[in-house]
Design a protein around this motif. Structure first.
Motif, PDB file in Angstrom:
ATOM      1  N   UNK A 233     -27.317 -27.337 -19.325  1.00  0.00           N
ATOM      2  CA  UNK A 233     -26.412 -26.354 -18.476  1.00  0.00           C
ATOM      3  C   UNK A 233     -25.121 -25.608 -19.395  1.00  0.00           C
ATOM      4  N   UNK A 234     -24.421 -26.517 -21.047  1.00  0.00           N
ATOM      5  CA  UNK A 234     -23.645 -25.405 -21.530  1.00  0.00           C
ATOM      6  C   UNK A 234     -24.359 -25.219 -22.599  1.00  0.00           C
ATOM      7  N   UNK A 235     -26.348 -25.102 -22.725  1.00  0.00           N
ATOM      8  CA  UNK A 235     -27.048 -24.646 -23.899  1.00  0.00           C
ATOM      9  C   UNK A 235     -27.980 -23.299 -23.389  1.00  0.00           C
ATOM     10  N   UNK A 236     -27.246 -22.739 -21.957  1.00  0.00           N
ATOM     11  CA  UNK A 236     -28.188 -21.797 -21.583  1.00  0.00           C
ATOM     12  C   UNK A 236     -28.336 -20.485 -21.805  1.00  0.00           C
ATOM     13  N   UNK A 237     -27.432 -19.769 -22.934  1.00  0.00           N
ATOM     14  CA  UNK A 237     -27.255 -19.235 -23.660  1.00  0.00           C
ATOM     15  C   UNK A 237     -27.180 -18.450 -25.499  1.00  0.00           C
ATOM     16  N   UNK A 238     -27.695 -20.604 -25.856  1.00  0.00           N
ATOM     17  CA  UNK A 238     -26.625 -20.705 -27.874  1.00  0.00           C
ATOM     18  C   UNK A 238     -28.101 -21.738 -27.926  1.00  0.00           C
ATOM     19  N   UNK A 239     -29.117 -20.847 -29.198  1.00  0.00           N
ATOM     20  CA  UNK A 239     -30.101 -21.634 -29.472  1.00  0.00           C
ATOM     21  C   UNK A 239     -29.527 -22.964 -29.913  1.00  0.00           C
ATOM     22  N   UNK A 240     -30.509 -24.275 -30.135  1.00  0.00           N
ATOM     23  CA  UNK A 240     -30.289 -25.086 -30.495  1.00  0.00           C
ATOM     24  C   UNK A 240     -31.266 -25.038 -31.915  1.00  0.00           C
ATOM     25  N   UNK A 241     -30.800 -25.366 -33.253  1.00  0.00           N
ATOM     26  CA  UNK A 241     -30.480 -25.305 -34.762  1.00  0.00           C
ATOM     27  C   UNK A 241     -32.405 -26.803 -34.350  1.00  0.00           C
TER      28      UNK A 241
ATOM     29  N   UNK B  26     -34.923 -26.246 -32.827  1.00  0.00           N
ATOM     30  CA  UNK B  26     -35.729 -26.766 -31.849  1.00  0.00           C
ATOM     31  C   UNK B  26     -36.734 -25.530 -31.400  1.00  0.00           C
ATOM     32  N   UNK B  27     -37.089 -25.201 -29.963  1.00  0.00           N
ATOM     33  CA  UNK B  27     -37.836 -23.730 -30.259  1.00  0.00           C
ATOM     34  C   UNK B  27     -36.952 -22.141 -29.539  1.00  0.00           C
ATOM     35  N   UNK B  28     -35.947 -23.240 -29.458  1.00  0.00           N
ATOM     36  CA  UNK B  28     -35.378 -21.914 -28.256  1.00  0.00           C
ATOM     37  C   UNK B  28     -35.179 -20.615 -28.686  1.00  0.00           C
ATOM     38  N   UNK B  29     -35.124 -20.767 -29.620  1.00  0.00           N
ATOM     39  CA  UNK B  29     -34.855 -19.520 -30.905  1.00  0.00           C
ATOM     40  C   UNK B  29     -35.818 -18.544 -30.335  1.00  0.00           C
ATOM     41  N   UNK B  30     -37.822 -19.411 -30.864  1.00  0.00           N
ATOM     42  CA  UNK B  30     -38.797 -18.327 -31.564  1.00  0.00           C
ATOM     43  C   UNK B  30     -39.012 -18.171 -29.893  1.00  0.00           C
ATOM     44  N   UNK B  31     -39.241 -19.369 -29.493  1.00  0.00           N
ATOM     45  CA  UNK B  31     -39.422 -19.119 -27.515  1.00  0.00           C
ATOM     46  C   UNK B  31     -38.985 -18.103 -26.667  1.00  0.00           C
ATOM     47  N   UNK B  32     -37.503 -17.659 -27.238  1.00  0.00           N
ATOM     48  CA  UNK B  32     -36.767 -16.502 -26.475  1.00  0.00           C
ATOM     49  C   UNK B  32     -37.286 -14.996 -26.941  1.00  0.00           C
ATOM     50  N   UNK B  33     -37.626 -15.012 -28.328  1.00  0.00           N
ATOM     51  CA  UNK B  33     -37.527 -14.055 -29.287  1.00  0.00           C
ATOM     52  C   UNK B  33     -39.224 -13.486 -28.467  1.00  0.00           C
ATOM     53  N   UNK B  34     -39.740 -14.185 -28.209  1.00  0.00           N
ATOM     54  CA  UNK B  34     -40.984 -14.108 -28.420  1.00  0.00           C
ATOM     55  C   UNK B  34     -41.541 -13.490 -26.455  1.00  0.00           C
ATOM     56  N   UNK B  35     -40.943 -14.205 -25.758  1.00  0.00           N
ATOM     57  CA  UNK B  35     -40.864 -14.378 -24.304  1.00  0.00           C
ATOM     58  C   UNK B  35     -40.313 -13.810 -23.138  1.00  0.00           C
ATOM     59  N   UNK B  36     -38.279 -13.641 -24.153  1.00  0.00           N
ATOM     60  CA  UNK B  36     -37.765 -13.088 -23.855  1.00  0.00           C
ATOM     61  C   UNK B  36     -37.117 -14.024 -21.889  1.00  0.00           C
TER      62      UNK B  36
ATOM     63  N   UNK C  67     -24.523 -31.353 -29.420  1.00  0.00           N
ATOM     64  CA  UNK C  67     -25.814 -31.639 -28.518  1.00  0.00           C
ATOM     65  C   UNK C  67     -25.321 -33.183 -28.421  1.00  0.00           C
ATOM     66  N   UNK C  68     -25.027 -33.545 -26.483  1.00  0.00           N
ATOM     67  CA  UNK C  68     -25.055 -34.715 -25.109  1.00  0.00           C
ATOM     68  C   UNK C  68     -25.621 -35.309 -25.422  1.00  0.00           C
TER      69      UNK C  68
END
Ligand code: FMN
Length: 352
Positions: free
Chosen positions: A94-102, A104-114, A316-317
């Protein structure tokens, strides 16, 4: 998103890391194959988290066959498989919901799919690889049963196996081929885990007794399909067939696999081509090497940004594999079984 793999032996997977269930539909499996849930479970148990030196996420990964099998025999209809997710802990994320994990795929998924599923990465989570393993178990049933697929870990971080003993590797969870190295590898991985860091690895898969003729020139080459299948596995960043990159600094006189006939048997003097010539299997062992990067989720402070593009520090814990190689091995074997089964059926039906 492309969620379907294969040409005539295909599987389509669905489900996320923290959804209720994951599953897949396998199409193109011939009728009349004996198939039970325990045939599939055998391979799933090798990939399962919650085992020593892997992620402590304790999933039973119990598979159920929902369709396509009657009285323990495939009917030729689509085979549907389901696994329940029982041990997901959304609070871990839950504490990762708006930060991109270096890494991982968060950054690219967010920029591709919003939008991205921050609970363990959704589709980018290796939870999805359970369905690859399940499909691979069925692919193996299609292949002649003398085809053997085995994997060793050749190198883990800076530790390289000195001696390669395939039999020894089969009997330890680290798939370490070197008796002398096993203990130090285990200690090394414990230390990495303890320190909150992660480490990469190099694996080798060997496929024995492949018939001559699998693969199809020009755009459906066996080696091209193998590279694509292995590269589609999470965290894989390099693939080699046979001597791979070494060939870039070799000579033809040293690297051509010369051919003889001994007692009416064809013999290749070497196997730098990794069992594939012109995109078609030559009957020698298929040799595939690949590298997995260190697990991106680490318990160390790292720089990142959030969705408002503000600088953040992230540590990340949650529960993670210190090295994904241990669990990637059965996934790679499954993907290769699927590629071979696809080509086996193509070859059998029409020699396409
Ligand atoms: C079997 C397996 C287990 C994995 N476990 C984790 C994990 O616990 N934590 C993590 O951050 N990444 C893990 N990964 C890797 C990520 O899924 C992967 O790095 C992420 O999807 C980004 O894709 P990429 O590394 O291929 O670019 C695992 C990969 C595999 C094959």
């Amino acid at each position: 998103m492309t969620n379907r793999f294969g040409k005539i032996f295909t599987f389509t997977s669905w489900g996320e890391s923290h959804g209720n269930k994951i599953g897949c539909v396998i199409d193109g499996a011939p009728a009349q194959i004996k198939l039970t849930e325990s045939d599939i479970q055998y391979y799933l148990d090798q990939r399962r988290p919650g085992q020593k030196l892997t992620s402590p996420r304790n999933e039973a990964d119990k598979v159920t066959i929902e369709s396509g099998v009657f009285n323990g025999i495939t009917t030729g209809a689509p085979i549907s498989l389901i696994i329940e997710n029982n041990n997901h802990q959304t609070k871990d994320y839950s504490d990762l919901k708006d930060v991109f994990r270096p890494g991982h795929a968060d950054f690219t998924y967010y920029h591709k799919y919003g939008i991205w599923d921050y609970r363990g990465g959704g589709r980018a989570s290796a939870r999805e690889t359970a369905m690859r393993v399940a499909a691979g178990a069925i692919a193996r049933k299609i292949l002649p049963n003398n085809i053997k697929i085995d994997t060793i870990i050749e190198q883990i971080g800076s530790l390289k196996a000195g001696n390669i003993d395939w039999e020894f590797a089969k009997n330890n969870i680290m798939r370490c081929p070197d008796k002398e190295s096993l203990h130090s590898w285990q200690e090394y991985l414990e230390q990495i885990k303890e320190s909150g860091d992660s480490v990469g690895a190099i694996l080798q898969v060997r496929i024995q007794n492949v018939p001559i003729g699998l693969g199809s020139p020009v755009y459906n080459k066996l080696d091209a399909n193998i590279a694509s299948a292995i590269m589609s596995i999470n965290a894989v960043k390099a693939v080699e067939i046979g001597d791979g990159f070494l060939l870039g600094k070799s000579y033809g006189s040293a690297s051509n696999d010369q051919i003889s006939i001994d007692d009416d048997k064809i013999r290749f003097h070497s196997n730098s081509s990794g069992g594939i010539l012109g995109g078609i299997s030559n009957g020698d062992d298929i040799i595939v090497r690949f590298a997995v990067k260190p697990t991106s989720s680490i318990n160390k402070p790292q720089h990142t940004i959030n969705t408002n593009y503000e600088a953040k520090t992230i540590q990340i814990t949650g529960r993670h594999d210190p090295c994904v190689a241990l669990r990637a091995a059965p996934v790679a074997e499954a993907m290769l079984a699927c590629v071979l089964a696809d080509h086996y059926l193509l070859n059998k039906n029409s020699k396409i």
